[in-house]
Each structure stands twice: as structure tokens, then as C-alpha cells.
Write a protein that holds these residues in place. Structure first.
Motif, mmCIF file in Angstrom:
data_model
loop_
_atom_site.group_PDB
_atom_site.id
_atom_site.type_symbol
_atom_site.label_atom_id
_atom_site.label_comp_id
_atom_site.label_asym_id
_atom_site.label_seq_id
_atom_site.Cartn_x
_atom_site.Cartn_y
_atom_site.Cartn_z
ATOM 1 N N LYS A 1 5.596 6.098 9.927
ATOM 2 C CA LYS A 1 6.289 5.906 11.211
ATOM 3 C C LYS A 1 7.517 6.869 11.304
ATOM 4 N N GLU A 2 8.071 6.908 10.113
ATOM 5 C CA GLU A 2 9.071 8.006 10.216
ATOM 6 C C GLU A 2 8.755 9.446 10.560
ATOM 7 N N GLY B 1 2.859 14.680 0.465
ATOM 8 C CA GLY B 1 3.734 14.173 -0.750
ATOM 9 C C GLY B 1 4.701 13.372 -0.480
ATOM 10 N N GLY B 2 4.784 12.242 -1.324
ATOM 11 C CA GLY B 2 5.634 11.212 -1.346
ATOM 12 C C GLY B 2 5.685 9.960 -0.570
ATOM 13 N N VAL B 3 4.639 10.041 0.348
ATOM 14 C CA VAL B 3 4.319 8.814 1.308
ATOM 15 C C VAL B 3 4.083 7.654 0.433
ATOM 16 N N ALA B 4 4.990 6.574 0.643
ATOM 17 C CA ALA B 4 4.639 5.429 -0.113
ATOM 18 C C ALA B 4 4.173 4.025 0.510
ATOM 19 N N GLU B 5 4.676 4.036 1.787
ATOM 20 C CA GLU B 5 4.343 2.667 2.843
ATOM 21 C C GLU B 5 4.424 3.030 4.100
ATOM 22 N N GLU C 1 -4.604 0.270 8.168
ATOM 23 C CA GLU C 1 -3.104 0.799 8.754
ATOM 24 C C GLU C 1 -3.063 2.134 9.094
ATOM 25 N N LEU C 2 -3.966 2.960 8.015
ATOM 26 C CA LEU C 2 -4.187 4.067 8.200
ATOM 27 C C LEU C 2 -4.605 4.586 9.540
#
Length: 238
Positions: free
Chosen positions: A208-209, A199-203, A233-234
Motif C-alpha cells: 500500500k505504501e 526487495g524487502g516487501v514483508a506485508e 491479497e496480491l
């Protein structure tokens, strides 16, 4: 950190919802099998498959899609949606899933899920913890179970749970960043838990965080489908 792309299913088609709302549905043109093949070709190894019809019907409804994906790819699929009985759990495993996600049933009938952990093993059963303000939300997020997240996790860890998908409902499909603070609190409290953020991943920076704080894996849906993060990138996180 593993990246686990999500495919949500309604009527055999890949869709995305916002905050779990069936009225905020976006359908994607490619078949779920084609989407899954695209993930595998990019080097992705896992897939999170959610049977939204099954969640409503209280019984898996898209086992044919699951079977098709597991027959045509080598992806390790975890399946959620409508797994409410030992029979449906076995049917999901027979259709090729590596794991099932026990969501609402884990709050409503913990003794049954405890028995699954004993019978099928902790490698097969992922605990689903959907939360609103650190309370467990059930029934497609429409209902507050009255259960607090941390005691809920503690009870299941005592029963041998290894994997947990934790979704902050307020973040799901919003593309506003994941619940990093919540995940840090969980990891501090339960160091042995393989926490799967959802949930919430946007970029890319969000991934990385999450990797930096030590989550085991992250489920990615809308950010990929909306073109915010590329497949390359994934795959680079695998």
C-alpha cells in the motif's frame, strides 16, 4: 500498481535466496510451471523470472522452464539472468518472454544495452539497478561497479529506458520493508520512469505504501512464499 510475483530458478526448480546468497537457498516443492499457473489462476498478469544458473554461467540456462511457463500460461514474463549478448536476448524472446532485464551488463557494457534499446525497443528491455548505498552492485551483488545510481539512471533515461527494476540489496529477502525513501527520491528525479520496486516487501502495508508513492509495479517473492501475504491479497492490487 502492478504486482509481479518472482520465481527464481536453480536447476529448473523454484528457489529463494537471502541477499542473493546461493548458500542461503530455500527450495520449493511445486514446479515453476505449477507456481506460475497458480499466479495466473488468481488473476495475476505478470511474472518476474530469474535464472540464477544463467547469472552464474553468463548465459541463460533455464530457457526450457521459460518456454514451459509461456506455453502453459498467458503471463507476461520478464526474464533476467545471463542475458549478456544479442543472441541470448533473442533466444529469451523466442522462448516467450515479453521483456528481459539487463542487470550487470548495463553497468559493464552500456553501449551493448544502448544498442538493444534501439534494436528491440524500450518496451522489451528493463534496466536492472541493484543498489547498495546508492551505488550500483553487479555480478550477483558481489561487486561494486563504482557507479552512482542517479547518474546511471540519467544516462539510461537519455537512451530511452522506460522501465527500471530497482533492488536495494540490503533489503532483499529480509522481510524488513522496502526502500521507500530511495524510491521516492528516484521518482522525484525521474518522473517519466516506470519504476519497479524490488526487495524487502514483508506485508500488505508495504504494498500500500509503495502504491501511494507512485511506483509502477512491485516484485514480490519471499513474503508470498513464506505466507506473509496471500495470493488473494496480491491479486487485489492488479
Amino acid at each position: 500498481m502492478k504486482i509481479i510475483p518472482a520465481i527464481d530458478l536453480i536447476s529448473g526448480k523454484a528457489v529463494r535466496l537471502t541477499k542473493g546468497d546461493y548458500n542461503q537457498k530455500k527450495e520449493y516443492s511445486d514446479s515453476p510451471v505449477e507456481v506460475a499457473k497458480t499466479f495466473e489462476e488468481a488473476g495475476i498478469t505478470n511474472l518476474h523470472l530469474v535464472d540464477l544458473d544463467g547469472a552464474k554461467a553468463q548465459k541463460p540456462q533455464n530457457l526450457d522452464v521459460l518456454q514451459s511457463i509461456t506455453s502453459n500460461t498467458n503471463l507476461k514474463v520478464d526474464f533476467g539472468g545471463g542475458v549478456k549478448s544479442s543472441e541470448s536476448l533473442q533466444a529469451v524472446l523466442n522462448a516467450g518472454a515479453q521483456q528481459i532485464t539487463a542487470g550487470s551488463i548495463a553497468a559493464k557494457n552500456p553501449e551493448l544495452v544502448y544498442s538493444w534499446l534501439k534494436e528491440f525497443g524500450a518496451e522489451k528491455v528493463i534496466l536492472g539497478a541493484d543498489v547498495i548505498n546508492e551505488k550500483i552492485a553487479i555480478s550477483g551483488w558481489q561487486e561494486d561497479s563504482g557507479l552512482d545510481l542517479f547518474p546511471f539512471l540519467e544516462r539510461y533515461m537519455a537512451q530511452g529506458v522506460t522501465y527500471c527494476i530497482c533492488t536495494d540489496v540490503s533489503k532483499d529477502g529480509m522481510l524488513q520493508g522496502p526502500s521507500v525513501d530511495l524510491y521516492q527520491k528516484i521518482l522525484k528525479e525521474f518522473s517519466g520512469l516506470k519504476l519497479i520496486a524490488s526487495g524487502g516487501v514483508a506485508e500488505l502495508a508495504d504494498l500500500k505504501e509503495l502504491k501511494d508513492i507512485g511506483v509502477y509495479a512491485t516484485i514480490v517473492g519471499k513474503a508470498y512464499y513464506e505466507g506473509r501475504i496471500t495470493l488473494e491479497e496480491l491479486a487485489s492490487f492488479q
